[in-house]
Design a protein around this motif. Sequence first.
Motif, short mmCIF file in Angstrom:
data_model
loop_
_atom_site.label_atom_id
_atom_site.label_comp_id
_atom_site.label_asym_id
_atom_site.label_seq_id
_atom_site.Cartn_x
_atom_site.Cartn_y
_atom_site.Cartn_z
N UNK A 129 10.55 62.72 -14.74
CA UNK A 129 10.44 61.21 -15.02
C UNK A 129 12.00 60.80 -15.06
N UNK A 130 13.04 61.67 -15.37
CA UNK A 130 14.57 61.13 -15.61
C UNK A 130 14.96 61.19 -13.93
N UNK A 131 14.62 62.27 -13.40
CA UNK A 131 15.10 62.42 -11.96
C UNK A 131 14.45 61.27 -10.99
N UNK B 52 10.06 59.93 -21.37
CA UNK B 52 8.65 60.13 -21.78
C UNK B 52 8.09 59.42 -22.79
N UNK B 53 8.74 58.82 -23.89
CA UNK B 53 8.13 57.73 -24.47
C UNK B 53 7.96 56.49 -23.96
N UNK B 54 8.90 56.07 -22.99
CA UNK B 54 8.69 54.93 -22.23
C UNK B 54 7.56 54.87 -21.19
N UNK B 55 7.05 56.28 -20.70
CA UNK B 55 6.01 56.49 -20.11
C UNK B 55 4.44 56.29 -20.86
N UNK C 166 -1.71 50.61 -19.76
CA UNK C 166 -2.42 50.65 -18.57
C UNK C 166 -3.90 50.75 -19.01
N UNK C 167 -4.14 51.62 -20.24
CA UNK C 167 -5.37 51.73 -20.52
C UNK C 167 -5.84 50.41 -21.03
N UNK C 168 -5.05 49.57 -21.55
CA UNK C 168 -5.55 48.38 -22.28
C UNK C 168 -5.00 47.25 -21.61
N UNK D 105 4.40 56.25 -10.93
CA UNK D 105 4.81 57.38 -12.01
C UNK D 105 3.68 58.36 -12.27
N UNK D 106 2.36 57.74 -12.46
CA UNK D 106 1.39 58.33 -12.86
C UNK D 106 0.85 59.39 -11.94
#
Lengths: 161, 161
Positions: free
Chosen positions: A43-45, A51-54, A61-63, A123-124
């Motif tokens: 995620x960083x690279x 991870x918390x942002x993701x 995204x689910x809501x 990202x997903x």
Amino acid sequence: MSELQETLDMEARAHSEHAQELRLWLRLLTCSQLIEKRVRAGLREHFDTTLPRFDLMAQLERHPEGLKMKDLSHRLMVTGGNVTGITDQLVAEGLVERTGVEGDRRVFRVRLTELGRRSFADMAEQHEHWIVEAFEGLTPRELEQLHRLLGKVKQYQKELE
Amino acid sequence: MSELQETLDMEARAHSEHAQELRLWLRLLTCSQLIEKRVRAGLREHFDTTLPRFDLMAQLERHPEGLKMKDLSHRLMVTGGNVTGITDQLVAEGLVERTGVEGDRRVFRVRLTELGRRSFADMAEQHEHWIVEAFEGLTPRELEQLHRLLGKVKQYQKELE
DNA sequence: TATTGTTATACTCTATAACTATA
DNA sequence: TATAGTTATAGAGTATAACAATA
């Protein structure tokens, strides 16, 4: 035994009459740390994010209708101040938006923007690849078994609360 | 479904054709986070210490002859500077000691002091209790199965390195 | 009074890179 | 030149508590 294996092999520190549980815990922790380290690094690279942002974006995204700050705090299992901080960052980057809720002026509804949705989709896709790769060593049947056993563990943690 | 279950149930965010792997990962992460949070809280409340400090002492307990800073860095999977910092704290509290190694004046051997051994024994006893409790929901056979499956996962991560 | 959310603060943990001393 | 360890720094992540606005 390779140096890497030696490095990772912290499990032998279990030494009591309950060695089985301790070994299991150390192995569980090692697995999640190894996978999590790779996900965080990716995620960083690749996306310059964390991870918390993701995780926050994944919740949104689910809501599609949005979530209140308090909901996010519960779902992400962190305290409110942290959610404010992460949300502020994402708002500043145009990835999420806060909108008021009629009927209760204390509450905000947080949603992904269109940019946020596209960004999260990118990202997903990568995230999925990393995770599929992490479990390639298991057969479909083993995936299923592991999922079932961890389900029992998770269920029991909730009963302990 | 309880609010707690709802709160913890982040798994449904998995949504792709590889949903099985994603669900498994989220469940694995949830389990380790739940247990880890309890261990961290317990170490803080009962012993005013942290998980990395506990882990460092656990490594030393397994190696009464001592470990080099570099060995600790490998085993704990963190970089050298961090080991220096944690070791400094523990030395200041009289729990571990650095002694020189003859033949190479760059190297230190880090060991538990007698106070450190007693202190660690106290913590390890409580720690064992928390861990045994966390897995009480599983039968001995399930403990064994889970350990075996996670072993395959761990093994595969090392192959990916 | 209680709740939602923010602000301020402090602390732990981490990685990176420059540095010292020794090999 | 390479290695062991330290120092300095910056940033992520977290919890706590005081606070403002609203219910």
